[in-house]
Design a protein around this motif. Structure first.
Motif, PDB file in Angstrom:
ATOM      1  N   ILE A  79       0.846  -1.223   0.019  1.00 28.11           N
ATOM      2  CA  ILE A  79       0.010   0.047  -0.170  1.00 28.11           C
ATOM      3  C   ILE A  79       0.872   1.244  -0.128  1.00 28.11           C
ATOM      4  O   ILE A  79       0.696   2.292  -0.901  1.00 28.11           O
ATOM      5  N   ASP A 181      -5.440  -3.081  -2.441  1.00 31.46           N
ATOM      6  CA  ASP A 181      -6.341  -2.912  -1.261  1.00 31.46           C
ATOM      7  C   ASP A 181      -6.724  -1.323  -0.996  1.00 31.46           C
ATOM      8  O   ASP A 181      -5.851  -0.602  -1.199  1.00 31.46           O
ATOM      9  N   GLU A 182      -7.819  -1.071  -0.674  1.00 32.91           N
ATOM     10  CA  GLU A 182      -8.409  -0.002  -0.331  1.00 32.91           C
ATOM     11  C   GLU A 182      -7.976   1.214  -1.491  1.00 32.91           C
ATOM     12  O   GLU A 182      -7.564   2.178  -1.025  1.00 32.91           O
ATOM     13  N   GLN A 184      -8.164   4.132  -3.738  1.00 33.27           N
ATOM     14  CA  GLN A 184      -8.769   5.264  -3.748  1.00 33.27           C
ATOM     15  C   GLN A 184      -8.733   5.958  -5.333  1.00 33.27           C
ATOM     16  O   GLN A 184      -7.838   6.678  -5.787  1.00 33.27           O
TER      17      GLN A 184
END
Ligand SMILES: Nc1ncnc2c1ncn2[C@@H]1O[C@H](COP(=O)(O)OP(=O)(O)OP(=O)(O)O)[C@@H](O)[C@H]1O
Ligand SMILES: [Mg+2]
Lengths: 248, 253
Positions: A79, A181-182, A184
């Motif tokens: 990330i 992941d996550e 945006q």
């Protein structure tokens, strides 16, 4: 010094006024736009690929070393690397490097045309040199910089993944999960907005410096050095402003 | 016919042109001569509108060029061709594309007609086929001048302006370029204005000659007549022309 800066700024905006005029011939402007896209954009691809692969690799190594803790899963390293590349490294670092390559190319080629009277030749023909020479370069930059940055993002992610895997710094599957992941999407908007602003700064500021060269070959070189300094300064400043406005 | 009336131009407090009048005639080679720094280039650039004069008027066949806005000038500019001191060919384009450039912008010819026109002009200035796809930088100075002339005449202009077409050329090539300019002027009935400090050009092609000195017009007349002038400034200029001195010396032997 301040008055010199303000006068320069005024002249820059007047210059933009001269650039954004109705073309004498859309077809010729478009031909020039295609040429510039090749010259400024396509030719930058290898450089961007090279830089981005290694940038991603370095980012993974540094992050992995800093987060070397059994309680932090490798996904978080993924990330961190992704955000680093997407938010900052691809748009800002690539733009700074392109300021050196594309920007100095624009200012020296325009400066040369100025001192060899090629601009006068255009004007005598009834072609606005500011508009004909600069508009296609700005257009090509606005089109191509985002493409280069998207390229850079993917290459950076690839470089980061490969380094982590080859150097056995992370568990590759776990690390890769972090990339997804996550995620945006707004960060992509932010990143590309920055890129477009930087593209405009680079192409127009370097053009302004080149367009106003007086003298000979020495002055052409000086103008292009000054242009790179001014562009780098503006990029860093606008990077701060846009980040403040868009991410707060 | 180009009428120049009372043109003045100063840069800062340096007055370069101090009120110049001249009549430049069609179908003739009109020469502006004078030593380096006398203001020839500023004069020529004021006539074509690259420099805005502080005062005075330029009339192109009666049309008040000086008073026109740049937008209105654009149309008239297609009647002008200009050859610059350093040729000013576009370095990013081939020889052929340099000549085609004004056509692509301003003519409604079909591609085939454009090809024909470009070939005609390049042939007229005797540029060989083999040079067409070259970059201008690969040509000699004399060839570059000839390509620049071809580019200047491709739209069939009424007015042709040449700033020192002989600068940087050897005497032999200079004569070839001079003759080419003269032939083209006669052939197409153009009003041609040439800046030069070459006394040979004055005698060879100077149908009408204006001598400038320190921003004033010192003498005006038909080229060879300059030798008959007894005005001291004119005599001085003629004799300072080093090449000319040598020619005279050779003739007197
Ligand atoms: N843009 C400018 N700004 C300031 N001064 C200028 C400018 N252009 C020309 N001058 C000055 O005007 C004077 C005349 O210059 P000009 O170039 O017309 O001379 P010239 O007769 O063409 O000389 P040469 O034969 O060397 O080409 C010179 O003293 C020059 O310094
Ligand atoms: Mg000159």
């Amino acid at each position: 010094m301040l008055s010199g800066f303000l006068r320069g700024l005024g002249s820059y905006f007047l210059f933009l006024g001269a650039v954004f005029r109705r073309p004498e011939s859309w077809r010729e402007y478009f031909k020039s736009f295609v040429r510039e896209t090749e010259l400024l954009g396509m030719s930058s691809i290898p450089l961007v690929v090279f830089i981005s692969l290694f940038m991603g690799a370095v980012l993974t190594i540094q992050t992995a070393i800093n987060l070397d803790d059994p309680f932090i899963p490798d996904m978080y390293i993924g990330i961190a690397v992704r955000e680093g590349i997407l938010l900052e490294f691809a748009p800002t670092i690539v733009s700074l490097i392109l300021a050196g390559k594309v920007g100095s190319n624009i200012s020296s080629s325009l400066g040369t045309m100025r001192v060899t009277e090629q601009m006068d030749a255009l004007q005598v023909m009834g072609i606005n040199p500011a508009s004909y020479l600069v508009l296609p370069k700005i257009g090509a930059s606005l089109l191509f910089f985002p493409i280069l940055v998207i390229f850079s993002i993917f290459m950076g992610l690839l470089g980061g993944y490969l380094a982590g895997d080859w150097l056995h710094l992370v568990n590759p599957d776990n690390f890769l999960m972090g990339y997804f992941d996550e995620f945006q999407p707004y960060y992509v908007v932010y990143s590309l907005t920055k890129t477009v602003v930087f593209a405009f700064i680079i192409s127009s500021v370097s053009a302004w410096y080149g367009y106003h060269v007086k003298g000979g070959a020495v002055e052409v070189g000086k103008a292009s050095t000054k242009a790179v300094v001014a562009m780098s300064f503006s990029i860093i400043l606008f990077n701060y402003i846009l980040t403040d406005v868009m991410l707060q | 016919m180009i009428e120049v009336r009372g043109i003045k131009k100063a840069f800062g407090d340096q007055e370069v042109l101090k009120g110049i009048d001249m009549d430049l005639k069609p179908g003739q080679c009109n020469l502006i001569i004078g030593s380096s720094g006398s203001g020839k280039t500023v004069m020529l650039k004021s006539i074509v509108g690259l420099i805005q004069p502080d005062a005075g008027q330029v009339l192109l066949d009666g049309r008040d060029w000086t008073a026109m806005k740049e937008r209105d000038r654009k149309v008239l500019r297609q009647e002008m061709g200009m050859v610059f001191q350093a040729s000013a060919l576009f370095t990013s384009l081939s020889v052929e594309d340099n000549v085609r450039f004004p056509l692509d912008f301003f003519s409604s010819m079909s591609p085939a007609e454009k090809d024909q026109r470009v070939a005609f002009c390049l042939d007229r200035v005797r540029i060989p086929q083999s040079a067409l796809s070259k970059n201008p930088a690969e040509l000699s100075g004399g060839m570059q001048k000839r390509v620049a002339i071809a580019r200047a005449i491709v739209l069939n202009p009424k007015y042709l302006f040449c700033d020192e077409p002989n600068s940087g050329l050897d005497p032999e090539t200079s004569i070839v370029i001079d003759q080419l300019i003269q032939e083209i002027t006669r052939e197409f009935g153009m009003t041609t204005v040439v800046n030069t400090h070459d006394m040979n050009s004055v005698l060879e092609i100077g149908d009408h000659v204006v001598l400038m000195r320190h921003g004033h017009k010192v003498w005006e007349g038909a080229g060879p007549d300059i030798l008959k002038s007894d005005d001291q400034e004119v005599v001085d200029y003629v004799f300072r022309s080093a090449l000319f001195k040598r020619v005279r010396a050779a003739m007197n032997k």
